[in-house]
Design an enzyme around this catalytic site. Structure first.
Site, PDB file in Angstrom:
ATOM      1  N   GLU A  27       1.233  -0.847  59.972  1.00 47.72           N
ATOM      2  CA  GLU A  27       2.549  -1.475  60.064  1.00 47.72           C
ATOM      3  C   GLU A  27       2.870  -1.742  61.531  1.00 47.72           C
ATOM      4  O   GLU A  27       2.800  -2.878  61.986  1.00 47.72           O
ATOM      5  CB  GLU A  27       3.604  -0.565  59.421  1.00 47.72           C
ATOM      6  CG  GLU A  27       4.974  -1.205  59.379  1.00 47.72           C
ATOM      7  CD  GLU A  27       6.014  -0.331  58.668  1.00 47.72           C
ATOM      8  OE1 GLU A  27       5.634   0.525  57.867  1.00 47.72           O
ATOM      9  OE2 GLU A  27       7.216  -0.523  58.934  1.00 47.72           O
ATOM     10  N   ARG A  77      14.786   8.994  56.933  1.00 48.44           N
ATOM     11  CA  ARG A  77      14.402   9.034  55.516  1.00 48.44           C
ATOM     12  C   ARG A  77      14.168  10.483  55.072  1.00 48.44           C
ATOM     13  O   ARG A  77      14.486  10.851  53.943  1.00 48.44           O
ATOM     14  CB  ARG A  77      13.174   8.156  55.233  1.00 48.44           C
ATOM     15  CG  ARG A  77      12.892   8.005  53.753  1.00 48.44           C
ATOM     16  CD  ARG A  77      11.857   6.939  53.455  1.00 48.44           C
ATOM     17  NE  ARG A  77      12.414   5.604  53.304  1.00 48.44           N
ATOM     18  CZ  ARG A  77      12.908   5.101  52.176  1.00 48.44           C
ATOM     19  NH1 ARG A  77      12.928   5.840  51.074  1.00 48.44           N
ATOM     20  NH2 ARG A  77      13.382   3.879  52.142  1.00 48.44           N
ATOM     21  N   GLU A 115       5.367   4.023  47.010  1.00 44.01           N
ATOM     22  CA  GLU A 115       5.470   5.326  47.663  1.00 44.01           C
ATOM     23  C   GLU A 115       5.936   6.468  46.747  1.00 44.01           C
ATOM     24  O   GLU A 115       5.495   7.600  46.910  1.00 44.01           O
ATOM     25  CB  GLU A 115       6.445   5.228  48.847  1.00 44.01           C
ATOM     26  CG  GLU A 115       5.948   4.311  49.939  1.00 44.01           C
ATOM     27  CD  GLU A 115       7.030   4.021  50.955  1.00 44.01           C
ATOM     28  OE1 GLU A 115       6.925   4.494  52.085  1.00 44.01           O
ATOM     29  OE2 GLU A 115       7.999   3.309  50.611  1.00 44.01           O
TER      30      GLU A 115
END
Ligand SMILES: Cc1cc2nc3c(=O)[nH]c(=O)nc-3n(C[C@H](O)[C@H](O)[C@H](O)COP(=O)(O)OP(=O)(O)OC[C@H]3O[C@@H](n4cnc5c(N)ncnc54)[C@H](O)[C@@H]3O)c2cc1C
Ligand code: FES
Length: 1280
Positions: free
Chosen positions: A753, A831, A1212
């Site tokens: 990413e 997160r 995920e």
């Protein structure tokens, strides 16, 4: 696959081998078959290729050719293999995407004993009834269990295989053609054909390396930078591959391969009286877990002995068994005993430089002799040993009095050692409890290790020497009893400690809801459609970045990286490297025409500027004509440093308060009141290790300069727009001059990413400087060293709860090891905080997140993005709550589960909650209650093996938490012939995104998938794209594709109305002639999002994906090994767009999580050097790690009104469900600890490695090996 004709046996033999370890020179007289040679999409696919594709065993496809060829080699030798053969064939293959189940299931269809019904039976697969305790299947009419149709498979006909080349056959028949000599740039390869010539050559060139399988020398050259100018390859000397049977044993010549040795020993075991084969059985047991078949097919027994590795698995057996070696030189031969005088030092033997090892004599065992061998490694298959041992005892006939004893250990010293003192003490003693006690205390004294010993795990290794002796002790007792010798009684509860591990063939079931009755056959949404590239991936025709053919004039780049974690660069000296062949140019910080500042948070450099802040920090690059020249030159660049104090671990960062800003907090309720209300308060800690992405395709970039400062790049990236921005910035050009093209990735998992930052700008700078195309694909060790991984986390918590088990207050702090730059660490920490309560309602809560600034390569995104770490800490405190109350953890979990309409700590109300449904269905499908009762019974009956269970839920928030990323674009062209070219912003990395997007377009446009094509993802078609990440790519891009297709549909409507009976092509043509645009942009932004940290308000997630898993494991308390017995997963993925792909994501994610929580351990030295830099030392799950029973069901009747066609994100969320394995292990450890009187909460860090499991099962053996006091020594590796 290599095929050779053996004129002696007149046999044609086929072997799967590792291409990277097979020297080209060794292929003389061999036919090489590659995946391209057995079938192609254009001609005809081979059934092996077809089945792996159609059974959904190929996701990113990078491992698929290897899988195909392993299976192909097996079938060429044995067209009707058993499942055990199939499993053996894959011992050396790895896949990071699929979780292996579909590969095995596909290939089961070739096996003689594995003819599974393919899920066609009434209640699911014939292997297991997946519907236990549920409604009968008559009531559930739309439940489907088959993801493929066996009737679609072409039959396998072995007679249709490619024949061995007749010319080669003729040549092979007259093989003694003469010796060969190959000269390379740095080495000469001599291949003599007679023993005499070989011995003469060795006499003349004592420094020459003998190479048979090259599995050791190949590693030395490739990874240890060693140069061997002269190589002698004796493979064609018949005497060196001979096997002879003597009166007292078998003699294997040194070049016999391990596969050959195993076959001969198996034959001997079948024919000889059992008492003679104890040594052979011990060798076979070691060979069972020795590397993979590809290695055993080429590696020689002589190579293992002569390598003299302290962790060789065969040398301990050879030593304990008293094997004899024949050594030869040109003047004759001598025989030496393989005892403790043979190994003279680390990787040194008593063999003289002019001598070669000719053969090994392996004796038959005697009537009163018993031999066992044990190997303990982190992963069972294809792994090197932590401790490996062989033990042989001979008794005075008819008694239990020890006459001779040999205890040989590997992994306890720089050489294989004999525990002579202990053995001598036990001579003349009776085999009983007293002897055991004496043996253990003596071994604990004799088998010591320095606390700083290389390899670490010192306490564990010492304990293993005792535990393995205990296993031997029990095994021998049983054998003596069987022989009628009176021996001490052993309780039946101890006997499971002696069981030899046998892998059971896994069985599985996959359950999903079939499409509604009446859905048109042409509408493929909701059907288990095959990944669109799967067949190409299976035939080797799929093109990855590094498959782009070489450009004329192309150059190769190698990175120059720091060897220090924190230092000032004093000087860089390229003078030696400059003179190396092929070198064209060097690049450093001064060569950057644009900005040398890069990174997601602009806190990194393209090239280090005066300082390095981690080992692996990129200092410069070398460009040369070939990869090998560039890499050699890069290693020759000399750098002088002034070292600065590094911060490596989280604990060091906490001590130094080395944190990045901001320190995030989420708080809700009244913490003080919550703790006051609590009837119990406990505190705990857990450390969760990091994880390497281990995508099979490493980072790669090819940069091609074009006119007007344009740069075209082929990059293996999940974030083409970010790559474009980084490259443009470094080059100092605007983004419109940089084109990024991505065909497909060989896996990403978050690692591609943001971290394309490290490679793409460097390669582009080189291409720009030299105006020539430049390519670089990182080697595995470089990729592991440089590109970071999942953040290690340390969680500290204080939890308040009631007698009922209800949690009323939680104060938790997270510390992540962010590394030397911020990268995505903030969003990852956020997160983690957003998942700190996992699926449990905690009314009074505070979570704080500290990102530790350390001198490790920056850590980055990895599937789950901090969520799994946050939830792992939650599962730790909920387990502690249950333990401290003496209640079942499942009861406490269920009791605290969120209810519909409750609110999260960040004030989001939960609607459409399916956690309770997933939970109940999971318990009923897994038969939890029966399993729990059976495990309790098992644990009462077994002292040294214990079973454990855990049911773990997950609730995963779906959306990028950085709001602006929640957007996507699509561009759809309809050509005049009716064909559709679909572009969207997501990249295909195996997750099946392109397949799903084609399904979406097909439904909206009403055209078959065959008319729709996706060529690639590129920055000149769909712009400003968000990374393919956060599980939302199908949601975002799917909606954008839908939008574009609806626009086109609308434009076509008038033409449909005019000609209702016309075809798609008619309408397209009519629209074209009417000058209607047949190209449309689609766009989507997720509505109503906008969380604000300051006020802890605003909608954060669009929705949630839920799931529950129940796992059962069995641990071996003496070794720390564990078996994954069963896992049942129920996952809510809404209405699945493609059940085959979604189940693939569930299983693949689960297996990756299984690696994270039980297996994968990155080891760093205290100086911050990554010690685990390849598959040899870093173990991802292999075939043998699949739970023996695996059931995956997608929750039925759970449409999601928030995403495309009622689906849900799936990439995920399932990963965390593997925590059920971790907590099942913890449950089993609890049972073991109870035996030692230890109850209540205890700390278990992740991963639950063999070392941690063993050390936690405290018992009489661990007590004899206390750990050295912390702070009194410098450990080999540190917990970062
Ligand atoms: C992926 C992988 C997994 C592995 N797993 C294991 C494992 O589980 N357990 C384990 O013990 N090992 C393991 N190994 C190590 C290795 O495979 C073995 O040591 C193997 O037996 C070496 O044999 P070879 O023929 O390939 O040796 P080569 O690489 O060809 O040679 C090795 C050494 O032996 C010397 N040599 C070979 N033959 C002679 C001779 N006749 N006379 C004198 N010197 C000689 C060579 O000069 C060289 O120094 C593994 C290696 C790899 C790459
Ligand atoms: S499909 Fe096996 S590694 Fe991707």
């Amino acid at each position: 696959m290599l095929s050779r004709y053996h004129p002696g046996t007149k046999q044609l033999l086929h072997h799967a081998v590792n291409a990277c370890l097979a020297p080209l020179c060794s292929l003389h007289m061999a036919a090489v078959t590659t995946v391209e040679g057995i079938g192609s999409v254009a001609r005809k696919v081979h059934p092996i290729q077809e089945r792996i594709a159609k059974c959904h065993g190929s996701q990113c496809g990078f491992c698929t050719p290897g899988m195909v060829m392993s299976m192909y080699a097996l079938l060429r030798n044995n067209p009707t293999p058993k499942m055990a053969d199939v499993e053996e064939a894959f011992q050396g293959n790895l896949c990071r995407c699929t979780g292996y189940r579909p590969i095995l299931q596909g290939y089961k269809t070739f096996s003689a004993d594995g003819e599974c019904c393919g899920g066609k039976e009434k209640n699911g697969c014939c292997m297991k009834n997946g519907n236990e305790g549920l409604q009968s299947s008559e009531e559930i009419t739309d439940e489907a269990t088959s993801l493929f149709n066996m009737e679609d498979f072409a039959p396998y006909d072995p007679t249709q295989e490619v024949i061995f080349p007749p010319e080669l056959m003729t040549l092979s028949k007259g093989q003694r053609s003469g010796s060969l000599c190959f000269h390379g740039e740095r080495a000469t390869w001599l291949q003599p054909t007679s023993l005499k010539e070989f011995l003469l050559l060795k006499w003349k060139h004592p420094e020459a390396r003998v190479v048979v399988g090259n599995t050791e020398v190949g590693i030395e050259v490739k990874l240890k930078n060693m140069v061997h100018p002269l190589i002698l390859a004796p493979a064609f000397i018949p005497e060196l591959s001979a096997v002879t049977h003597s009166e007292d044993g078998v003699v294997f010549s040194a070049a016999c391969t391990l596969s050959h040795v195993a076959a001969e020993l198996r034959k001997a075991v079948r024919t000889l009286p059992p008492h003679q084969t104890e040594v052979f059985l011990a060798i076979l047991e070691q060979l069972r877990w020795f590397a993979g078949l590809q290695i055993r097919n080429v590696a020689a027994v002589g190579g293992n002995i002569m390598t003299a590795s302290p962790i060789s698995d065969l040398n301990p057996v050879f030593m304990a068994a008293g094997c004899k070696l024949t050594l030869m030189d040109k003047d004759g031969s001598r025989e030496v005993q393989m005892d403790d005088s043979f190994f003279t030092g680390y990787r040194k033997t008593a063999v003289r430089p002019q001598e070669v090892l000719f053969s090994i004599h392996i004796p038959y065992s005697k009537k009163s002799q018993f031999v066992s061998a044990f190997k303990q490694s982190p992963r069972r298959e294809d792994d090197i040993s932590i401790v490996t041992t062989a033990m042989s005892v001979t008794f005075t006939p008819g008694t239990d009095v020890v006459e001779d004893l040999k205890l040989s250990y590997g992994g306890m010293a720089p050489i294989t050692v004999l525990a002579k003192k202990t053995a001598n003490k036990l001579l003349g003693r009776r085999w009983g409890e007293e002897l055991l006690q004496e043996a253990c205390s003596s071994l604990a004294e004799e088998m010591t290790l320095d606390p700083s010993a290389p390899g670490g795990m010192v306490t564990y290794r010492r304990t293993l020497t005792l535990s393995l002796f205990y296993k031997f002790y029990l095994t021998v007792l049983q054998k003596l009893r069987l022989q009628g010798v009176r021996v001490q009684e052993v309780g039946s509860e101890c006997l499971s400690a002696t069981q030899v591990y046998h892998q059971e063939t896994p069985s599985s079931v996959q359950i999903y809801q079939a499409v509604p009755k009446g859905q048109s056959q042409d509408d493929v949404v909701g059907r288990p459609m095959m990944h669109l590239s799967a067949l190409k991936q299976a035939t080797g025709e799929a093109v990855y970045c590094d498959d782009v053919p070489m450009y004329e004039n192309e150059l190769y780049l190698a990175l120059i990286t720091s060897t220090k974690a924190h230092a000032r660069i004093l000087s860089v000296d390229v003078s030696a490297a400059e003179g190396f062949p092929g070198v064209v140019s060097f690049l450093f910080a001064d060569d950057v025409p644009g900005s040398n500042v890069t990174g997601m948070r602009q806190d990194e450099t393209v090239f280090a500027d005066g300082q390095v802040t981690c080992v692996g920090h990129i200092i410069g690059a070398v460009v040369a004509d070939t990869q090998i020249h560039a890499q050699r030159a890069a290693k020759a660049v000399k750098i002088q440093y002034e070292e600065l104090q590094p911060v490596i671990t989280i604990q060091e960062a906490i001590a130094a308060r080395s944190f990045y800003e901001p320190i995030r907090t989420i708080q809700n309720g009244d913490l003080e009141a919550g703790f006051k209300q609590a009837e119990h308060i406990l505190e705990g800690k857990i450390h969760i290790g990091g994880q390497e992405h281990f995508y099979l395709e490493t980072h790669v970039t090819l940069a091609v300069p074009r006119e007007d400062d344009e740069m075209e790049l082929f990059v293996s990236t999940q974030a083409p727009s970010d790559s474009q921005a980084f490259v443009a910035k470094a080059l100092g050009v605007s983004a419109n001059k940089v084109l990024i093209r991505v065909k497909r990735l060989g896996g990403g998992f978050g690692g591609k990413e943001s971290r394309t930052i490290v490679l793409s700008p460097v390669v582009a700078l080189a291409a720009n400087k030299l105006k020539r195309p430049v390519r670089c694909m990182l080697d595995r060790d470089e990729d592991m060293l440089i590109t970071g991984g999942r953040h290690p986390f340390y969680g500290k918590y204080k939890v308040g709860f009631l007698n009922s088990g209800k949690v009323v207050a939680l104060d938790v702090s997270f510390y992540s090891n962010a590394g030397n730059s911020l990268d995505l660490s903030q969003a990852i920490m956020e997160r983690a905080l957003f998942h700190m309560e996992n699926s449990y309602r905690v009314p009074n809560i505070r979570g704080q997140g500290f990102m530790c600034r350390t001198n490790l390569p920056t850590n980055t995104a990895f599937r789950g993005f901090g969520g799994p770490q946050g939830m792992m800490v939650a599962e730790s405190w909920i387990t502690d709550v249950a333990h401290s109350l003496g209640r079942s953890a499942e009861e406490v979990r269920r009791f605290n589960l969120y209810l519909e309409g409750e609110s999260t700590p960040y004030n989001q109300i939960l609607h459409g909650l399916t956690l309770d449904r997933c939970w109940d269905e999971c318990l009923s499908r897994s038969g939890y209650e029966q399993r729990r009762a059976a495990a309790q019974l098992y644990n009462r009956q077994n002292r040294w093996t214990k079973r454990g269970l855990a049911v773990v839920p997950t609730k995963f928030g779906i959306s990028f938490t950085v709001n602006f990323l929640n957007q996507a674009g699509a561009l759809v062209h309809v050509y005049r012939d009716g064909s559709v070219l679909l572009n969207h912003g997501g990249t295909e990395m195996g997750q099946g995104l392109h397949t799903k997007m084609v399904q979406v377009a097909s439904r909206v446009l009403g055209v078959p998938c065959s008319k729709i094509h996706i060529s690639e993802t590129s920055t000149n078609t769909v712009i400003n794209t968000s990374p393919t990440a956060a599980s939302v790519s199908s949601d975002l891009n799917g909606a954008a594709v839908q939008n574009a297709c609806e626009i086109l549909q609308k434009r076509l409507e008038p033409f449909k109305a005019q000609n209702p009976k016309g075809s798609w092509e008619d309408w397209v043509k009519a629209a074209y002639f009417d000058r209607v645009s047949l190209s449309a942009n689609g766009f989507y932004r997720t509505p109503d999002l906008g969380y604000d940290f300051e006020t802890n308000s605003g909608r954060l997630f669009h929705y949630y994906s839920y799931g529950v898993a129940c796992s059962e494991v069995e641990i071996d308390c003496l070794t720390g090994a564990h078996k994954n017995l069963s896992t049942t997963i129920v996952m809510d993925v809404g209405r699945s767009l493609n059940p085959a792909i979604d189940i693939g994501q569930v299983e693949g994610g689960f297996m990756q999580g299984l690696g994270l929580f039980t297996l994968e351990e990155l080891q760093y030295s205290p100086q911050g050097v990554l010690l685990t830099r390849g598959p040899g030392s870093y173990k991802i799950p292999a075939f043998g790690d699949i739970p023996t029973e695996l059931s995956v069901s997608l929750l039925r009747d759970a449409p999601n009104d928030k995403a495309i066609f009622a689906s849900k994100a799936v990439g995920e969320p399932p990963l965390f469900l593997a925590a059920s394995i971790f907590y099942a292990i913890k449950d089993a450890i609890s049972a073991a600890r109870e035996e030692s009187g230890l109850t209540g909460p205890f700390r278990l860090d992740s991963p639950a490695s063999t070392e941690r499991i063993r050390n936690a099962c405290s018992d009489r053996f661990t007590k004899l090996c206390p750990p050295a006091e912390a702070g009194t020594f410098r450990p080999w590796s540190v917990q970062v």
